[in-house]
Design a protein around this motif. Structure first.
Motif, PDB file in Angstrom:
ATOM      1  N   ARG A   8     -26.501  26.196-108.850  1.00  0.00           N
ATOM      2  CA  ARG A   8     -26.636  27.320-108.160  1.00  0.00           C
ATOM      3  C   ARG A   8     -27.902  28.305-108.562  1.00  0.00           C
ATOM      4  N   ARG A   9     -28.130  28.091-109.828  1.00  0.00           N
ATOM      5  CA  ARG A   9     -29.437  28.696-110.285  1.00  0.00           C
ATOM      6  C   ARG A   9     -30.351  27.842-110.977  1.00  0.00           C
ATOM      7  N   ALA A  10     -31.559  27.989-110.946  1.00  0.00           N
ATOM      8  CA  ALA A  10     -32.365  26.881-112.017  1.00  0.00           C
ATOM      9  C   ALA A  10     -33.679  27.868-112.333  1.00  0.00           C
ATOM     10  N   LEU A  11     -34.021  27.559-113.505  1.00  0.00           N
ATOM     11  CA  LEU A  11     -35.004  28.146-114.116  1.00  0.00           C
ATOM     12  C   LEU A  11     -36.166  26.980-114.312  1.00  0.00           C
ATOM     13  N   LEU A  12     -37.255  27.040-113.650  1.00  0.00           N
ATOM     14  CA  LEU A  12     -38.287  26.349-113.917  1.00  0.00           C
ATOM     15  C   LEU A  12     -39.576  26.848-114.582  1.00  0.00           C
ATOM     16  N   SER A  13     -40.104  26.186-115.356  1.00  0.00           N
ATOM     17  CA  SER A  13     -41.209  26.703-116.206  1.00  0.00           C
ATOM     18  C   SER A  13     -41.968  25.783-116.656  1.00  0.00           C
ATOM     19  N   VAL A  14     -43.086  25.025-116.177  1.00  0.00           N
ATOM     20  CA  VAL A  14     -43.551  23.938-116.816  1.00  0.00           C
ATOM     21  C   VAL A  14     -45.359  24.023-116.793  1.00  0.00           C
ATOM     22  N   SER A  36     -38.566  31.659-112.147  1.00  0.00           N
ATOM     23  CA  SER A  36     -39.748  30.988-112.613  1.00  0.00           C
ATOM     24  C   SER A  36     -40.677  31.685-113.391  1.00  0.00           C
ATOM     25  N   THR A  37     -41.659  31.552-114.055  1.00  0.00           N
ATOM     26  CA  THR A  37     -42.694  32.263-114.787  1.00  0.00           C
ATOM     27  C   THR A  37     -44.195  31.832-114.472  1.00  0.00           C
ATOM     28  N   GLY A  38     -44.944  32.701-114.610  1.00  0.00           N
ATOM     29  CA  GLY A  38     -46.373  32.476-114.432  1.00  0.00           C
ATOM     30  C   GLY A  38     -47.034  31.403-113.434  1.00  0.00           C
ATOM     31  N   VAL A 103     -32.265  23.865-116.197  1.00  0.00           N
ATOM     32  CA  VAL A 103     -33.383  24.403-116.930  1.00  0.00           C
ATOM     33  C   VAL A 103     -34.504  23.218-117.132  1.00  0.00           C
ATOM     34  N   ALA A 104     -35.766  23.283-116.119  1.00  0.00           N
ATOM     35  CA  ALA A 104     -36.833  22.408-116.193  1.00  0.00           C
ATOM     36  C   ALA A 104     -37.986  23.006-116.926  1.00  0.00           C
ATOM     37  N   VAL A 105     -38.244  22.445-118.056  1.00  0.00           N
ATOM     38  CA  VAL A 105     -39.245  23.001-119.154  1.00  0.00           C
ATOM     39  C   VAL A 105     -39.977  21.859-119.615  1.00  0.00           C
ATOM     40  N   ASN A 106     -41.494  21.697-119.315  1.00  0.00           N
ATOM     41  CA  ASN A 106     -42.141  21.013-120.505  1.00  0.00           C
ATOM     42  C   ASN A 106     -43.195  21.698-121.071  1.00  0.00           C
ATOM     43  N   LEU A 107     -43.626  21.409-122.270  1.00  0.00           N
ATOM     44  CA  LEU A 107     -43.992  22.494-123.172  1.00  0.00           C
ATOM     45  C   LEU A 107     -45.367  22.880-123.059  1.00  0.00           C
ATOM     46  N   TYR A 108     -46.032  23.893-123.803  1.00  0.00           N
ATOM     47  CA  TYR A 108     -47.448  24.195-123.766  1.00  0.00           C
ATOM     48  C   TYR A 108     -48.089  22.850-124.417  1.00  0.00           C
ATOM     49  N   PRO A 109     -49.136  22.580-123.903  1.00  0.00           N
ATOM     50  CA  PRO A 109     -50.036  20.834-124.229  1.00  0.00           C
ATOM     51  C   PRO A 109     -50.688  21.240-125.423  1.00  0.00           C
ATOM     52  N   ASP A 128     -45.819  26.360-128.497  1.00  0.00           N
ATOM     53  CA  ASP A 128     -44.730  27.045-127.578  1.00  0.00           C
ATOM     54  C   ASP A 128     -43.448  27.291-128.075  1.00  0.00           C
ATOM     55  N   ILE A 129     -43.157  28.601-127.917  1.00  0.00           N
ATOM     56  CA  ILE A 129     -41.870  29.007-128.673  1.00  0.00           C
ATOM     57  C   ILE A 129     -40.661  29.319-127.900  1.00  0.00           C
ATOM     58  N   GLY A 130     -40.936  30.028-126.566  1.00  0.00           N
ATOM     59  CA  GLY A 130     -39.844  30.258-125.618  1.00  0.00           C
ATOM     60  C   GLY A 130     -39.315  28.894-124.958  1.00  0.00           C
ATOM     61  N   GLY A 131     -40.326  28.121-124.784  1.00  0.00           N
ATOM     62  CA  GLY A 131     -39.851  26.657-124.240  1.00  0.00           C
ATOM     63  C   GLY A 131     -39.075  25.840-125.050  1.00  0.00           C
TER      64      GLY A 131
END
Length: 524
Positions: A8-14, A36-38, A103-109, A128-131
């Protein structure tokens, strides 16, 4: 564990946005709210898909140049809250925390930033900290939340959502993958920091690998095995493209690595033939074809069913010769179309093209497991130049002998101890490997030289007029005397034995030239 949970709710930040817009469009079509972010939010919004900024959802703005944007209760409470616990639900309701189901997150490279040689501060900013915090939270609460850490997982999750929701089995598997990803990420950061501090062997050593392939079996059929990549990018079997042939086995990979690391030692066109992780023929030449002839002549019996490595673009002339012998694997940096065509007739032969050669002088760490732990050591990148050698006999080596001595000692590094190498004209002419006694290695190498001469239709052993290299000092004169009896004229060895004077005297008596390296090359 609850089964078949809809989103019902998804957070995408990749960082890697492969497939994320299409996935967001699918989620929106399923009626899910997307947070989402950024850059991820911008990409989704640009595609005309409804998306809500995390800061709007939490009521808390991004601060500290984006270092803090998801580290808030509205995010982590929404991920960690148990849907089957009344007190959790009551507290979430009291504090206005909405559940987050995906939650779909892949981290800072970070790894890619380090790999391109970025400055220290750039590397720090790509930690990455939050990821990782969101990934770990979602993985812990996988009974209720599905976590994605790789674009390759999107299709599988989508397929399950299309039939009513993610299954408990999938969520558990993705949670395990999530913890493995954050562990590998932390390991990369830890290793980089240790390097910055000059700590070759830190108090805690973290290592990580990515599965390249599950193998049919290990060294023996009753053993299980797999091949992992360490992320270093060192050219070789890890970077190789398999052009043709059967699936590679554990032993194929181990032997091929040994062959390719050995052939990289040489600047001129070179060929290495390996059998059971030991070279059975090594040679340089004006061309690969010439080097192949000389390498094969050293031990044509053992070469049957072996591994071939070359240090140049493989051409048709050399490939045609190699294709005439039953061979398990051929590995090269590149190959001409005509060379590839020559091997195509041998459908079971594996042809690997790596795109480059490993640097024998590059630093690195190698590992070996022992009961209850593992051993770590720096890679044997030692190399001796002519001006570093110490002549210890009355006679100094000739210019030709010196070239062969240096060649033979390079080969020594890649032969199992005790190692004895006879070489002549830039090619091995007898190899003794892995014996408990150095004199036995000398005798075996001499015997193989004689057998190779017979196979070539020659009257005298190939070792006649050769030089001999030993990976460690001769503890007694008998090993050197065996080399002299085989026809060697010059010797290269580390020196350092209590009986060096006896060995030097024996060399003088036999008229041999001998040099000490001060460096040994044990390979156990």
């Amino acid at each position: 564990m609850t089964d078949r949970i809809p989103v019902r709710r998804a957070l995408l930040s990749v960082s890697d946005k492969t497939g994320i817009v299409e996935f967001a469009r699918f989620l929106a079509g399923q009626g899910a709210e997307i947070l989402s972010t950024g850059g991820t939010a911008a990409a989704i919004r640009a595609a005309g898909i409804p998306v809500k900024d995390v800061s709007a959802h939490t009521g808390f703005p991004e601060i500290l140049e984006g270092r803090v944007k998801t580290l808030v209760p509205q995010v982590h409470g929404g991920i960690l809250g148990r849907r089957d616990a009344a007190d959790h639900l009551a507290q979430m309701d009291e504090h206005g925390i909405a559940p987050i189901d995906l939650v779909a997150v892949n981290l800072y490279p970070f790894e890619a930033t380090v790999a391109k040689g970025a400055p220290f501060e750039d590397c720090i900013e790509n930690i990455d900290i939050g990821g990782p915090a969101m990934i770990r939270s979602a993985a812990k609460n996988h009974a209720h939340v599905v976590v994605l850490t790789d674009a390759a997982q999107l299709d599988e999750v989508r397929a399950e959502l299309e039939v009513g929701g993610t299954s408990a089995a999938l969520r558990r598997r993705l949670a395990a993958a999530a913890y493995a990803r954050t562990a590998a990420y932390d390991a990369a950061i830890s290793q980089w920091f240790s390097l910055q501090l000059g700590e070759e062997f830190p108090q805690r050593l973290a290592c990580a690998g990515v599965l390249r392939q599950t193998l049919r079996y290990g060294e023996n059929p009753h053993q299980r095995a797999a091949f992992y990549l360490d992320g270093s990018g060192r050219p070789g079997i890890a970077t190789a493209r398999q052009v043709q042939g059967k699936e590679l086995s554990f032993n194929n990979l181990n032997d091929t690595d040994a062959a390719f690391e050995c052939v990289a030692e040489f600047e001129r066109p070179a060929v290495v033939i390996v059998k059971h992780a030991n070279p059975c023929g090594v040679a340089e030449g004006a061309t690969l074809s010439e080097a192949w002839d000389a390498a094969l002549r050293c031990d044509p019996v053992s070469a049957f069913g072996g591994i071939i490595a070359v240090n140049r673009r493989l051409d048709a002339a050399a490939a045609e010769k190699m294709a005439s012998l039953f061979t398990e694997v051929v590995i090269a940096p590149e190959a001409d179309d005509a060379a590839i065509a020559a091997f195509a007739r041998k459908k079971n032969l594996r042809l690997l093209l790596t795109g480059g050669l490993p640097d024998p002088a590059a630093p690195g760490t190698v590992f070996r497991s022992v009961s209850g732990g593992f051993l770590a050591q720096s890679r044997d990148s030692g190399r001796i130049a002519a001006d570093a050698l110490k002549v210890v006999t009355k006679r100094a080596p000739t210019e030709a002998e010196m070239r062969d001595l240096l060649f033979a000692f390079r080969v020594c590094k890649h032969v199992k101890s005790n190692a004895i190498i006879y070489a002549k004209d830039g090619a091995t002419v007898g190899i003794g490997a892995g014996q408990m006694s150095r004199v036995d290695s000398s005798r075996i190498a001499a015997w193989k030289s004689g057998e190779a001469a017979k196979a070539a239709g020659l009257d005298t052993p190939l070792a006649q007029g050769s030089v001999v290299a030993s990976d460690a000092f001769f503890p007694f004169a008998d090993g050197l005397q065996a080399a002299a009896a085989a026809g060697a004229t010059a010797v290269i060895q580390p020196g350092g034995s209590m009986r060096d004077n006896e060995v030097i005297a024996a060399a003088d008596e036999a008229g041999l030239a001998m040099v000490f390296t001060g460096m040994r090359h044990f390979r156990h």
